[in-house]
Write a protein that holds these residues in place. Sequence first.
Motif, PDB file in Angstrom:
ATOM      1  N   GLU A 179      -3.322  -3.611  -6.018  1.00 31.02           N
ATOM      2  CA  GLU A 179      -2.303  -4.061  -5.009  1.00 31.02           C
ATOM      3  C   GLU A 179      -3.080  -5.066  -3.983  1.00 31.02           C
ATOM      4  O   GLU A 179      -4.245  -4.567  -3.783  1.00 31.02           O
ATOM      5  CB  GLU A 179      -1.443  -3.085  -4.523  1.00 31.02           C
ATOM      6  CG  GLU A 179      -2.211  -1.990  -3.702  1.00 31.02           C
ATOM      7  CD  GLU A 179      -2.172  -1.971  -2.406  1.00 31.02           C
ATOM      8  OE1 GLU A 179      -1.817  -3.133  -1.649  1.00 31.02           O
ATOM      9  OE2 GLU A 179      -2.731  -1.067  -1.492  1.00 31.02           O
ATOM     10  N   THR A 210       0.747  -1.451  -0.007  1.00 31.11           N
ATOM     11  CA  THR A 210       0.110   0.099  -0.173  1.00 31.11           C
ATOM     12  C   THR A 210       0.973   1.027   0.044  1.00 31.11           C
ATOM     13  O   THR A 210       0.745   2.255  -0.690  1.00 31.11           O
ATOM     14  CB  THR A 210      -0.768  -0.046   1.276  1.00 31.11           C
ATOM     15  OG1 THR A 210      -1.814  -1.231   1.329  1.00 31.11           O
ATOM     16  CG2 THR A 210      -1.952   1.297   1.211  1.00 31.11           C
ATOM     17  N   ASP A 248      -6.756  -0.869  -4.213  1.00 28.12           N
ATOM     18  CA  ASP A 248      -6.258  -1.485  -3.066  1.00 28.12           C
ATOM     19  C   ASP A 248      -7.232  -2.627  -3.082  1.00 28.12           C
ATOM     20  O   ASP A 248      -8.633  -2.463  -2.417  1.00 28.12           O
ATOM     21  CB  ASP A 248      -6.104  -0.824  -1.951  1.00 28.12           C
ATOM     22  CG  ASP A 248      -5.815  -1.565  -0.458  1.00 28.12           C
ATOM     23  OD1 ASP A 248      -6.296  -2.802  -0.505  1.00 28.12           O
ATOM     24  OD2 ASP A 248      -5.584  -0.782   0.370  1.00 28.12           O
TER      25      ASP A 248
HETATM   26 MG    MG Z   1      -2.069  -2.887   2.209  1.00 24.22          MG
END
Ligand code: MG
Length: 192
Positions: free
Chosen positions: A78, A16, A32
């Motif tokens: 991610e 992150t 995310d």
């Molecule tokens: Mg993370």
Amino acid sequence: MSKVIVISGTPGTGKTTIASILAKKIKGVCIDLSELVLKEKLYKKVDKKRETVIADLNKLVPRLMEIIKSVNSPIIVEGHYAEIVPSKFVDAAIILRTHPKELEKRLKKKNFKESKIRENVQAEILGVCSYNALNTYEKEKIYEIDTTSKTPHETVELILKIIEGKGEKYKIGKIDWLAVLEKEGLLSDFFK
Ligand code: MG
Ligand code: ADP
């Protein structure tokens, strides 16, 4: 539609932190996965014992495709299971790796409970995220970066190099914590 850069890795490896710096640098959009799953309730159930939610891939993958197809700037996806992005959409998959001792420290700082630290550190030692990436992407697209003694900015610079096609040194297959820990006499610290 833009191509996607996947950033995967065990929790605490810095996904992150690094993805958000990278997104600013390349004027990209950062997704995310954990956040998306929670925000849009794209999960099957809540695993109370393991303090986590089980993502519903039948909902998450189509939603992800919808976002990817609608965005025209670079996209960074991610998450520790980011290999759910189908290969045809992906330019490069970058797995962040961290020495187990350092990962243990980072997860303690994040207030993970002991059992969760152990589970994640063992997954890092065995390279679970790399294994998952290898089961999804051609190995030519997969890179690993050891974040242990790099600042997040240094890691981002390496990712930029990889995107430019100058990442030969970071192709998957060079990081093996099992061998490193055995050499350092630390292997039994993490297993019994
Ligand atoms: Mg993370
Ligand atoms: P993830 O998303 O992979 O779980 P985070 O970015 O949320 O990881 O957390 C990583 C934590 O470790 C952050 O608090 C970050 O500041 C810290 N950290 C310390 N050193 C590093 C490093 N060299 N690279 C990345 N993160 C680091």
